[in-house]
Design a protein around this motif. Structure first.
Motif, PDB file in Angstrom:
ATOM      1  N   ILE A 179      35.898  39.810  48.069  1.00 39.59           N
ATOM      2  CA  ILE A 179      34.710  39.979  47.155  1.00 39.59           C
ATOM      3  C   ILE A 179      33.397  39.189  47.592  1.00 39.59           C
ATOM      4  O   ILE A 179      33.523  37.752  47.311  1.00 39.59           O
ATOM      5  CB  ILE A 179      35.295  39.662  45.773  1.00 39.59           C
ATOM      6  N   LYS A 187      31.996  37.779  40.505  1.00 38.43           N
ATOM      7  CA  LYS A 187      33.175  37.910  41.465  1.00 38.43           C
ATOM      8  C   LYS A 187      34.376  37.455  41.038  1.00 38.43           C
ATOM      9  O   LYS A 187      35.362  38.381  41.366  1.00 38.43           O
ATOM     10  CB  LYS A 187      32.822  36.978  42.980  1.00 38.43           C
ATOM     11  N   GLU A 188      34.319  36.410  40.190  1.00 39.99           N
ATOM     12  CA  GLU A 188      35.840  36.282  39.585  1.00 39.99           C
ATOM     13  C   GLU A 188      36.221  37.444  38.604  1.00 39.99           C
ATOM     14  O   GLU A 188      37.328  37.666  38.463  1.00 39.99           O
ATOM     15  CB  GLU A 188      35.650  34.715  39.040  1.00 39.99           C
ATOM     16  N   ALA A 191      37.629  39.923  40.468  1.00 41.99           N
ATOM     17  CA  ALA A 191      38.982  39.497  40.916  1.00 41.99           C
ATOM     18  C   ALA A 191      39.965  39.419  39.671  1.00 41.99           C
ATOM     19  O   ALA A 191      41.085  40.005  40.096  1.00 41.99           O
ATOM     20  CB  ALA A 191      38.934  37.989  41.342  1.00 41.99           C
ATOM     21  N   ARG A 192      39.507  39.219  38.501  1.00 42.29           N
ATOM     22  CA  ARG A 192      40.420  39.520  37.549  1.00 42.29           C
ATOM     23  C   ARG A 192      40.777  40.804  37.216  1.00 42.29           C
ATOM     24  O   ARG A 192      42.046  41.030  36.633  1.00 42.29           O
ATOM     25  CB  ARG A 192      39.963  38.509  36.268  1.00 42.29           C
ATOM     26  N   HIS A 195      43.447  41.857  39.683  1.00 40.77           N
ATOM     27  CA  HIS A 195      44.969  41.454  39.433  1.00 40.77           C
ATOM     28  C   HIS A 195      45.256  42.114  38.225  1.00 40.77           C
ATOM     29  O   HIS A 195      46.460  42.563  38.208  1.00 40.77           O
ATOM     30  CB  HIS A 195      44.708  39.919  39.026  1.00 40.77           C
ATOM     31  N   SER A 207      42.706  30.539  40.470  1.00 44.54           N
ATOM     32  CA  SER A 207      41.495  30.575  41.038  1.00 44.54           C
ATOM     33  C   SER A 207      41.193  29.257  41.515  1.00 44.54           C
ATOM     34  O   SER A 207      41.498  28.307  41.204  1.00 44.54           O
ATOM     35  CB  SER A 207      40.594  30.851  39.747  1.00 44.54           C
TER      36      SER A 207
END
Length: 236
Positions: A179, A187-188, A191-192, A195, A207
């Motif tokens: 990412i 970006k996080e 990612a979450r 997931h 993280s």
């Protein structure tokens, strides 16, 4: 191994509240003076227990803590903070830096790690980065539904619709995903979302702030190390 490439579809901040925790008065006063001169509202504590009490009553954007302090060390302080909501980004400052302590600090949530004697300009830059990072997380962290899953990401532009479609396409697979995007673009959050939509949703999402680590520390944290590989590596 194939890698899927997602680009997160950009934000800066000034000011903010900073808490400095250091038992060494000259270093503590120097940091306070530097931060106030840079426009931050900076307060100080002489010990970690005092800082925990302060954080229970007041809100701070950034916490700067020494590593070696009598009673409760900086690492113990960070561990204690992890057990309670505080919302602050953590910077560790020490004259006794080791690879092991740096890795441990990052593992428990430190945003970055610098050595004494610190450079005033670098300290200002790190605090600014930490503040911007915390602000971006506050603005872009997913709102949770009653079931604990993220609600829909806000935005109806063509770029956002494309991003959501790619997340839905990739999440059920076992592909490695890269990412990319500027600091603060979420970006996080992406990612979450990946997931939460994957078959590993019941497992924890870990993280790691890679830019805050040197290549050596990042390799050690992600892939491990042999005992004795560096100072403080007492176990594999």
């Amino acid at each position: 191994m194939k890698t899927k490439h997602l680009t997160s579809p950009s934000p800066a901040i000034s000011g903010g509240r900073v808490l400095v925790v250091d038992d060494h008065a000259p270093a503590r006063d120097s940091m306070i003076e530097t931060l106030r001169h840079a426009g931050y509202q900076a307060d100080a504590c002489r010990a970690a227990p005092e800082a925990l009490d302060r954080l229970a009553a007041e809100s701070y954007d950034v916490v700067i803590t020494d590593l070696r302090m009598p009673g409760m060390s900086g690492l113990d302080f960070i561990r204690a903070l992890r057990q309670r909501p505080h919302g602050a980004q953590i910077l560790m400052v020490t004259a006794h830096a080791t690879v092991a302590s740096a890795v441990e600090a990052m593992r428990y949530g430190a945003f970055d790690y610098i050595e004494k004697p610190f450079d005033a300009d670098r300290l200002e830059r790190l605090v600014a980065r930490a503040l911007a990072h915390g602000h971006a997380l506050d603005q872009r962290s997913p709102v949770r539904s009653a079931g604990g899953q993220p609600t829909a990401m806000i935005g109806s532009s063509r770029v956002m619709e494309s991003l959501r479609a790619r997340i839905a396409q990739v999440a059920p697979t076992r592909e490695t995903v890269l990412i990319t995007g500027e600091s603060g673009t979420g970006k996080e959050l992406v990612a979450r979302w990946l997931h939460s939509a994957s078959e590993r949703r019941e497992s924890p999402l870990v993280s790691l702030n890679c830019p805050a680590l040197s290549s050596h520390l990042m390799e050690s944290e992600l892939f491990g190390h042999e005992r004795g590989a560096f100072t403080g590596a007492e176990s594999a």
